[in-house]
Structure formats: structure tokens, C-alpha cells
Design a protein around this motif. Sequence first.
Motif, PDB file in Angstrom:
ATOM      1  N   PRO A   1      26.953  58.569  39.894  1.00 16.64           N
ATOM      2  CA  PRO A   1      27.695  58.915  38.680  1.00 16.64           C
ATOM      3  C   PRO A   1      28.352  57.686  38.055  1.00 16.64           C
ATOM      4  O   PRO A   1      28.659  56.706  38.727  1.00 16.64           O
ATOM      5  N   ALA A   2      28.569  57.756  36.738  1.00 14.23           N
ATOM      6  CA  ALA A   2      29.212  56.650  36.033  1.00 14.23           C
ATOM      7  C   ALA A   2      30.643  56.447  36.504  1.00 14.23           C
ATOM      8  O   ALA A   2      31.161  55.334  36.499  1.00 14.23           O
ATOM      9  N   ASP A   3      31.306  57.526  36.921  1.00 15.33           N
ATOM     10  CA  ASP A   3      32.687  57.427  37.379  1.00 15.33           C
ATOM     11  C   ASP A   3      32.765  57.310  38.902  1.00 15.33           C
ATOM     12  O   ASP A   3      33.551  57.980  39.555  1.00 15.33           O
ATOM     13  N   GLU A   4      31.934  56.448  39.451  1.00 15.09           N
ATOM     14  CA  GLU A   4      31.901  56.243  40.897  1.00 15.09           C
ATOM     15  C   GLU A   4      33.286  55.878  41.423  1.00 15.09           C
ATOM     16  O   GLU A   4      33.944  54.987  40.898  1.00 15.09           O
ATOM     17  N   PRO A   5      33.773  56.563  42.468  1.00 15.67           N
ATOM     18  CA  PRO A   5      35.132  56.304  42.963  1.00 15.67           C
ATOM     19  C   PRO A   5      35.234  54.954  43.671  1.00 15.67           C
ATOM     20  O   PRO A   5      34.231  54.376  44.098  1.00 15.67           O
ATOM     21  N   ASP A   6      36.465  54.473  43.789  1.00 21.24           N
ATOM     22  CA  ASP A   6      36.700  53.232  44.519  1.00 21.24           C
ATOM     23  C   ASP A   6      36.278  53.412  45.969  1.00 21.24           C
ATOM     24  O   ASP A   6      36.492  54.466  46.579  1.00 21.24           O
TER      25      ASP A   6
ATOM     26  N   THR B   1      38.373  62.545  48.440  1.00 23.67           N
ATOM     27  CA  THR B   1      37.272  61.873  47.744  1.00 23.67           C
ATOM     28  C   THR B   1      36.035  61.830  48.620  1.00 23.67           C
ATOM     29  O   THR B   1      34.920  62.089  48.156  1.00 23.67           O
TER      30      THR B   1
ATOM     31  N   GLN C   1      32.354  63.472  47.796  1.00 22.45           N
ATOM     32  CA  GLN C   1      31.133  62.679  47.778  1.00 22.45           C
ATOM     33  C   GLN C   1      30.080  63.256  48.709  1.00 22.45           C
ATOM     34  O   GLN C   1      28.879  63.205  48.417  1.00 22.45           O
TER      35      GLN C   1
END
Length: 229
Positions: free
Chosen positions: A129-134, A162, A166
Motif C-alpha cells: 500500500p502507498a501508506d506503508e507503516p513505519d 499495526t 499487516q
Amino acid sequence: MAEVEDLIEDVAIRLPGADDIRARGQRRRTRARAVRGGAAGALVLAAAGAWGLLLPADGPEARQTVTTTTANPFRTADGEVMMRQADELPGYATWHWKETTSLPKGTGPISDALPQVGLDGACPASFVPADEPDRKGYSLLYTGSGHALAQHRITEYDDTATARSQVTALRGAMERCGLHSASQTAGEREEGTAVWSGTVDDGRTLRVTVRRWESWVSVEEVLHGTPAG
């Protein structure tokens, strides 16, 4: 207490007794003392002792959990991340895995980020996804006979929520690839591992194993050999 979580629903697992758990913990502490300051290969061997402490879990994404230890099974007391050695990967007797720093020419894109899976472009239905988490990611690549490929990824997220989300996304990606929940080996059941397997577009078998501990997720992928690009 920390939770070690299994991702498979409705699996009956026999739990060891308290004396067995204490004995395993003592063996792990002995191994940890032995490997401090040792070589990377020895650290990976210590990981095998840690896996033995993983027991099943509860919750919507991890249906069976038991609180057993606060120790992170993916990292040593000295902070070393415990990646799989080549001969510990599934299918070693067939594919003879070797670690590599670069994949063969013509191999498709490889990503460290979840939920992408597939190796060599074998699972185009997965995506990052474009908003990949840290995150902090660690990975090793392996090549095998017959153009087989494998990858081990360990990802540390900022928090458990998170990591859980994922894993949910990863399960969706695997389902879109046509993978299904598969049987585990005895060792994988002991480790609290979910196994997914199926045939990808080019006819090869893709096998994925997933573990989660708190905010850490481990994913091992094995793409069986032939055909070649």
C-alpha cells in the motif's frame, strides 16, 4: 506476559506441561549464554532453541495464544535478529538453498515490505500500500536448484496493532494469489506457525509460513523450482 500468536484457526495443539516449559526455558538460557559474542551462525542456532518456546494463541487474527515468556523469539538477548540459515528452510533436501545477495538475472521484483509475497513476480495480486507503516525490516534471499527461490523477512512495527493489521493484509494477499491454509510439520506446530501453499500463475508451488510475536512478524517464502525466466 507477552503473547506468541498462531495464525491458523481451529487447530488442536497439545500443550506441554509446566515442568516441560520450565526445562525448555532453562535450555534456552543456557544456549543464550553460550552464543553471546559468537558468530552469526551460532546465533541462528540459538534461534532454534527459542522457537521451541512458542505456543498457540487467541484473538481474531491469532486464534490460539498462551502466555509463556516475555523473550522475543526473533532476537537474541544481545539484540541480534535471528534469520534462518539456508539449511533450516523448508525444502532444503530438495532445493539445496544457498544465501545470496543478488538474485539471478531476469528475476522479478522482490520487496521486503508486507503484504507483498510471491518472489519473482509469482504473486502479482499482492501489493504494497502507498501508506506503508513505519517499520524496520530484515531479510535474506536464497537460491536453489532448478531456479527455486526463497526469502526470509522479519519486520518490526511500531506497535502490536499495526503488526496485526499487516498480518491481516498479508492473509488477504495470499488468498488473492490462490494460496490456502496448509498442514504444518511437527516443528512448525511447535513454533506456532501458519502455513499457506498453492500453485501460482506459472505452475510452480509457493509456500509461505507466517509467525507473529507482539509487533514482530516473520515470513518465510519458498518458490519451488522450474520454470526459468
